[in-house]
Design a protein around this motif. Structure first.
Motif, PDB file in Angstrom:
ATOM      1  N   GLY A 241      27.962 -30.290  22.917  1.00  0.00           N
ATOM      2  CA  GLY A 241      27.799 -31.336  23.913  1.00  0.00           C
ATOM      3  C   GLY A 241      26.959 -30.917  25.094  1.00  0.00           C
ATOM      4  N   LYS A 242      26.102 -29.918  24.910  1.00  0.00           N
ATOM      5  CA  LYS A 242      25.349 -29.344  26.018  1.00  0.00           C
ATOM      6  C   LYS A 242      23.852 -29.596  25.932  1.00  0.00           C
ATOM      7  CE  LYS A 242      28.990 -27.154  27.731  1.00  0.00           C
ATOM      8  NZ  LYS A 242      29.545 -27.442  29.072  1.00  0.00           N
ATOM      9  N   LEU A 243      23.367 -30.207  24.874  1.00  0.00           N
ATOM     10  CA  LEU A 243      21.923 -30.330  24.694  1.00  0.00           C
ATOM     11  C   LEU A 243      21.275 -31.142  25.813  1.00  0.00           C
ATOM     12  CD1 LEU A 243      19.362 -29.818  23.097  1.00  0.00           C
ATOM     13  CD2 LEU A 243      19.920 -31.805  21.665  1.00  0.00           C
ATOM     14  N   ASP A 244      21.847 -32.274  26.159  1.00  0.00           N
ATOM     15  CA  ASP A 244      21.247 -33.104  27.209  1.00  0.00           C
ATOM     16  C   ASP A 244      21.185 -32.361  28.539  1.00  0.00           C
ATOM     17  OD1 ASP A 244      20.820 -35.189  25.479  1.00  0.00           O
ATOM     18  OD2 ASP A 244      22.598 -36.322  26.081  1.00  0.00           O
ATOM     19  N   ALA A 245      22.213 -31.576  28.842  1.00  0.00           N
ATOM     20  CA  ALA A 245      22.213 -30.827  30.091  1.00  0.00           C
ATOM     21  C   ALA A 245      21.103 -29.788  30.106  1.00  0.00           C
ATOM     22  CB  ALA A 245      23.570 -30.151  30.306  1.00  0.00           C
ATOM     23  N   VAL A 246      20.887 -29.113  28.973  1.00  0.00           N
ATOM     24  CA  VAL A 246      19.801 -28.137  28.894  1.00  0.00           C
ATOM     25  C   VAL A 246      18.450 -28.820  29.005  1.00  0.00           C
ATOM     26  CG1 VAL A 246      18.635 -26.506  27.358  1.00  0.00           C
ATOM     27  CG2 VAL A 246      21.114 -26.400  27.645  1.00  0.00           C
ATOM     28  N   ASP A 248      17.763 -31.679  30.491  1.00  0.00           N
ATOM     29  CA  ASP A 248      17.575 -32.160  31.861  1.00  0.00           C
ATOM     30  C   ASP A 248      17.219 -31.010  32.802  1.00  0.00           C
ATOM     31  OD1 ASP A 248      18.146 -34.706  31.034  1.00  0.00           O
ATOM     32  OD2 ASP A 248      20.222 -34.704  31.770  1.00  0.00           O
ATOM     33  N   GLY A 249      17.919 -29.891  32.690  1.00  0.00           N
ATOM     34  CA  GLY A 249      17.634 -28.757  33.552  1.00  0.00           C
ATOM     35  C   GLY A 249      16.264 -28.175  33.280  1.00  0.00           C
ATOM     36  N   THR A 250      15.885 -28.122  32.019  1.00  0.00           N
ATOM     37  CA  THR A 250      14.560 -27.614  31.664  1.00  0.00           C
ATOM     38  C   THR A 250      13.471 -28.531  32.202  1.00  0.00           C
ATOM     39  OG1 THR A 250      15.462 -26.587  29.658  1.00  0.00           O
ATOM     40  CG2 THR A 250      13.089 -26.963  29.728  1.00  0.00           C
ATOM     41  N   ALA A 251      13.664 -29.843  32.084  1.00  0.00           N
ATOM     42  CA  ALA A 251      12.686 -30.798  32.607  1.00  0.00           C
ATOM     43  C   ALA A 251      12.517 -30.633  34.112  1.00  0.00           C
ATOM     44  CB  ALA A 251      13.121 -32.220  32.274  1.00  0.00           C
ATOM     45  N   THR A 252      13.616 -30.448  34.824  1.00  0.00           N
ATOM     46  CA  THR A 252      13.548 -30.264  36.273  1.00  0.00           C
ATOM     47  C   THR A 252      12.759 -29.009  36.630  1.00  0.00           C
ATOM     48  OG1 THR A 252      15.659 -31.407  36.604  1.00  0.00           O
ATOM     49  CG2 THR A 252      14.937 -29.923  38.349  1.00  0.00           C
ATOM     50  N   ALA A 253      12.980 -27.933  35.859  1.00  0.00           N
ATOM     51  CA  ALA A 253      12.263 -26.680  36.112  1.00  0.00           C
ATOM     52  C   ALA A 253      10.766 -26.847  35.889  1.00  0.00           C
ATOM     53  CB  ALA A 253      12.820 -25.573  35.221  1.00  0.00           C
ATOM     54  N   ILE A 254      10.386 -27.567  34.834  1.00  0.00           N
ATOM     55  CA  ILE A 254       8.954 -27.765  34.550  1.00  0.00           C
ATOM     56  C   ILE A 254       8.324 -28.672  35.590  1.00  0.00           C
ATOM     57  CG2 ILE A 254       7.291 -28.640  32.864  1.00  0.00           C
ATOM     58  CD1 ILE A 254       9.291 -27.839  30.675  1.00  0.00           C
ATOM     59  N   ASP A 255       9.029 -29.705  35.986  1.00  0.00           N
ATOM     60  CA  ASP A 255       8.514 -30.575  37.051  1.00  0.00           C
ATOM     61  C   ASP A 255       8.274 -29.780  38.331  1.00  0.00           C
ATOM     62  OD1 ASP A 255       8.472 -32.822  35.464  1.00  0.00           O
ATOM     63  OD2 ASP A 255      10.428 -33.571  36.139  1.00  0.00           O
ATOM     64  N   ALA A 256       9.194 -28.878  38.651  1.00  0.00           N
ATOM     65  CA  ALA A 256       9.039 -28.072  39.871  1.00  0.00           C
ATOM     66  C   ALA A 256       7.848 -27.140  39.776  1.00  0.00           C
ATOM     67  CB  ALA A 256      10.313 -27.272  40.128  1.00  0.00           C
ATOM     68  N   ALA A 257       7.439 -26.818  38.542  1.00  0.00           N
ATOM     69  CA  ALA A 257       6.285 -25.940  38.336  1.00  0.00           C
ATOM     70  C   ALA A 257       4.985 -26.725  38.194  1.00  0.00           C
ATOM     71  CB  ALA A 257       6.507 -25.081  37.099  1.00  0.00           C
ATOM     72  N   GLY A 258       5.038 -28.036  38.432  1.00  0.00           N
ATOM     73  CA  GLY A 258       3.829 -28.860  38.362  1.00  0.00           C
ATOM     74  C   GLY A 258       3.739 -29.754  37.161  1.00  0.00           C
ATOM     75  N   GLY A 259       4.751 -29.739  36.296  1.00  0.00           N
ATOM     76  CA  GLY A 259       4.785 -30.671  35.172  1.00  0.00           C
ATOM     77  C   GLY A 259       4.162 -30.158  33.892  1.00  0.00           C
ATOM     78  N   SER A 260       3.572 -28.976  33.916  1.00  0.00           N
ATOM     79  CA  SER A 260       2.985 -28.401  32.714  1.00  0.00           C
ATOM     80  C   SER A 260       2.836 -26.901  32.916  1.00  0.00           C
ATOM     81  CB  SER A 260       1.629 -29.037  32.387  1.00  0.00           C
ATOM     82  OG  SER A 260       0.695 -28.756  33.419  1.00  0.00           O
ATOM     83  N   PHE A 261       2.564 -26.187  31.853  1.00  0.00           N
ATOM     84  CA  PHE A 261       2.370 -24.741  31.946  1.00  0.00           C
ATOM     85  C   PHE A 261       1.652 -24.264  30.684  1.00  0.00           C
ATOM     86  CE2 PHE A 261       6.370 -25.442  29.812  1.00  0.00           C
ATOM     87  CZ  PHE A 261       6.410 -24.497  28.805  1.00  0.00           C
ATOM     88  N   THR A 262       1.201 -23.019  30.705  1.00  0.00           N
ATOM     89  CA  THR A 262       0.503 -22.434  29.565  1.00  0.00           C
ATOM     90  C   THR A 262       1.265 -21.229  29.056  1.00  0.00           C
ATOM     91  OG1 THR A 262      -1.660 -23.165  30.346  1.00  0.00           O
ATOM     92  CG2 THR A 262      -1.634 -21.355  28.760  1.00  0.00           C
ATOM     93  N   LEU A 263       1.523 -21.215  27.767  1.00  0.00           N
ATOM     94  CA  LEU A 263       2.101 -20.051  27.111  1.00  0.00           C
ATOM     95  C   LEU A 263       0.999 -19.055  26.791  1.00  0.00           C
ATOM     96  CD1 LEU A 263       4.364 -21.763  24.436  1.00  0.00           C
ATOM     97  CD2 LEU A 263       5.193 -20.462  26.374  1.00  0.00           C
ATOM     98  N   GLU A 264       1.216 -17.813  27.091  1.00  0.00           N
ATOM     99  CA  GLU A 264       0.370 -16.726  26.612  1.00  0.00           C
ATOM    100  C   GLU A 264       1.265 -15.876  25.727  1.00  0.00           C
ATOM    101  OE1 GLU A 264      -2.768 -16.605  26.990  1.00  0.00           O
ATOM    102  OE2 GLU A 264      -3.095 -18.016  28.645  1.00  0.00           O
ATOM    103  N   SER A 265       1.232 -16.141  24.435  1.00  0.00           N
ATOM    104  CA  SER A 265       2.273 -15.646  23.554  1.00  0.00           C
ATOM    105  C   SER A 265       1.701 -14.802  22.419  1.00  0.00           C
ATOM    106  CB  SER A 265       3.080 -16.827  23.003  1.00  0.00           C
ATOM    107  OG  SER A 265       3.718 -17.518  24.058  1.00  0.00           O
ATOM    108  N   THR A 266       2.570 -14.432  21.493  1.00  0.00           N
ATOM    109  CA  THR A 266       2.229 -13.533  20.404  1.00  0.00           C
ATOM    110  C   THR A 266       2.858 -14.032  19.114  1.00  0.00           C
ATOM    111  OG1 THR A 266       2.217 -11.650  21.927  1.00  0.00           O
ATOM    112  CG2 THR A 266       2.356 -11.139  19.582  1.00  0.00           C
ATOM    113  N   ALA A 267       2.120 -13.920  18.025  1.00  0.00           N
ATOM    114  CA  ALA A 267       2.698 -14.080  16.698  1.00  0.00           C
ATOM    115  C   ALA A 267       2.795 -12.694  16.073  1.00  0.00           C
ATOM    116  CB  ALA A 267       1.839 -14.989  15.834  1.00  0.00           C
ATOM    117  N   VAL A 268       3.939 -12.416  15.461  1.00  0.00           N
ATOM    118  CA  VAL A 268       4.165 -11.114  14.836  1.00  0.00           C
ATOM    119  C   VAL A 268       4.293 -11.318  13.336  1.00  0.00           C
ATOM    120  CG1 VAL A 268       5.236 -10.115  16.877  1.00  0.00           C
ATOM    121  CG2 VAL A 268       6.666 -11.275  15.197  1.00  0.00           C
ATOM    122  N   ALA A 269       3.798 -10.357  12.565  1.00  0.00           N
ATOM    123  CA  ALA A 269       3.775 -10.510  11.118  1.00  0.00           C
ATOM    124  C   ALA A 269       4.121  -9.191  10.449  1.00  0.00           C
ATOM    125  CB  ALA A 269       2.390 -10.974  10.656  1.00  0.00           C
ATOM    126  N   LEU A 270       4.592  -9.307   9.207  1.00  0.00           N
ATOM    127  CA  LEU A 270       4.737  -8.155   8.332  1.00  0.00           C
ATOM    128  C   LEU A 270       4.000  -8.461   7.035  1.00  0.00           C
ATOM    129  CD1 LEU A 270       7.668  -5.824   7.786  1.00  0.00           C
ATOM    130  CD2 LEU A 270       6.561  -6.790   5.771  1.00  0.00           C
TER     131      LEU A 270
END
Length: 275
Positions: A241-246, A248-270
């Motif tokens: 019963g926690k998905l909506d709370a997560v 909502d909180g995540t949306a608020t955090a992204i809005d506070a950061a300007g509404g968008s962001f860029t991932l600089e990430s990695t794919a790992v393989a074997l």
């Protein structure tokens, strides 16, 4: 995914998931909304797709846990002939609408009917496969010199935003052991999978390599929330019963950061070669 990921990342599985292949309920939970899954999940880096296609001795490729066909379509675009194996009929049905040939079965018990392949790939799925049975089946269906390639991507937001996401999880699930892993490396869960996979391959495989592939993508708030809805987090959070709370909180955090962001990430393989 039975537990939460390290703060600041959204891995498909947590670092402390001892035997994820035993959680078939989790493995088969992603087909609730295949269209959303296909739209929201990231594509794999072009360099990864090219590396696997170039390593294979021929064009015939088996995609284990192909889902909605995201990786399969990328390999088709790289001139591979792809057959998918998928445990969830809902995901398989969607993949077929996109032009991917799919057979429905758990990979460990899938009947290859004597067919063999130049490459076997699994994107974000090999942790759902029994390590010993999966390695034996891979050895059986790969031609000599064939390429075994399993890979995962790590979704790592900018540090400040990752900390905000971690705070949301701590607030919503304060007693969860993963919610307080503030110092954990986002790559840790995936290194665990790579280690286990390498250890399970046995004498049928040689030339084991662990390349990494950097990638980036810009996300709007709504795109990130859709990705979160399709992640392994969604089912346990919804069950609690926690998905909506997560969300909502995540949306608020992204809005506070300007509404968008860029991932600089990695794919790992074997990658490994069939003897």
């Amino acid at each position: 995914m039975p537990t939460l990921p390290p703060p600041g990342s959204t891995p498909a599985q947590p670092a402390d998931a001892a035997q994820p292949h035993q959680r078939r309920d989790m493995a088969e939970s992603f087909g609730t909304d295949p269209a959303l899954y296909d739209r929201a999940r990231p594509r794999y880096p072009d360099a990864l797709i090219e590396a696997v296609a170039d390593a294979a001795p021929g064009p015939d490729l088996l995609d284990v846990g192909c889902g909605t066909g995201i990786a399969a379509r990328q390999f088709q675009a790289a001139a591979c002939r792809v057959l998918g194996v998928e445990v969830d009929e809902r995901m398989a049905a969607y993949a077929r609408t996109t032009g991917v040939d799919v057979e429905v079965a758990p990979f460990e018990s899938w009947d290859s009917a004597g067919r063999t392949f130049d490459a076997l790939v699994a994107g974000m799925t090999w942790h759902w496969i029994d390590p010993a049975k999966g390695a034996a089946q891979a050895a059986a269906v790969l031609r000599p010199g064939g390429t075994f390639a399993v890979f995962w991507y790590v979704l790592t937001p900018p540090a400040d935003l990752g900390a905000a996401f971690a705070a949301v999880h701590r607030d919503v699930l304060p007693d969860h052991p993963a919610a307080s892993r503030a110092a954990a490396s986002p790559l840790g869960a995936y290194e665990t999978f790579l280690d286990r996979t390498a250890d399970s391959l046995g004498p049928a495989f040689t030339n084991i390599q662990r390349p990494t592939f950097p990638w980036s993508r810009a996300y709007t708030r709504d795109e990130w929330l859709d990705q979160l809805r399709t992640s392994g987090l969604a089912k346990p959070l919804a069950d609690a019963g926690k998905l909506d709370a997560v969300l909502d909180g995540t949306a608020t955090a992204i809005d506070a950061a300007g509404g968008s962001f860029t991932l600089e990430s990695t794919a790992v393989a074997l990658l490994a070669t069939r003897r």
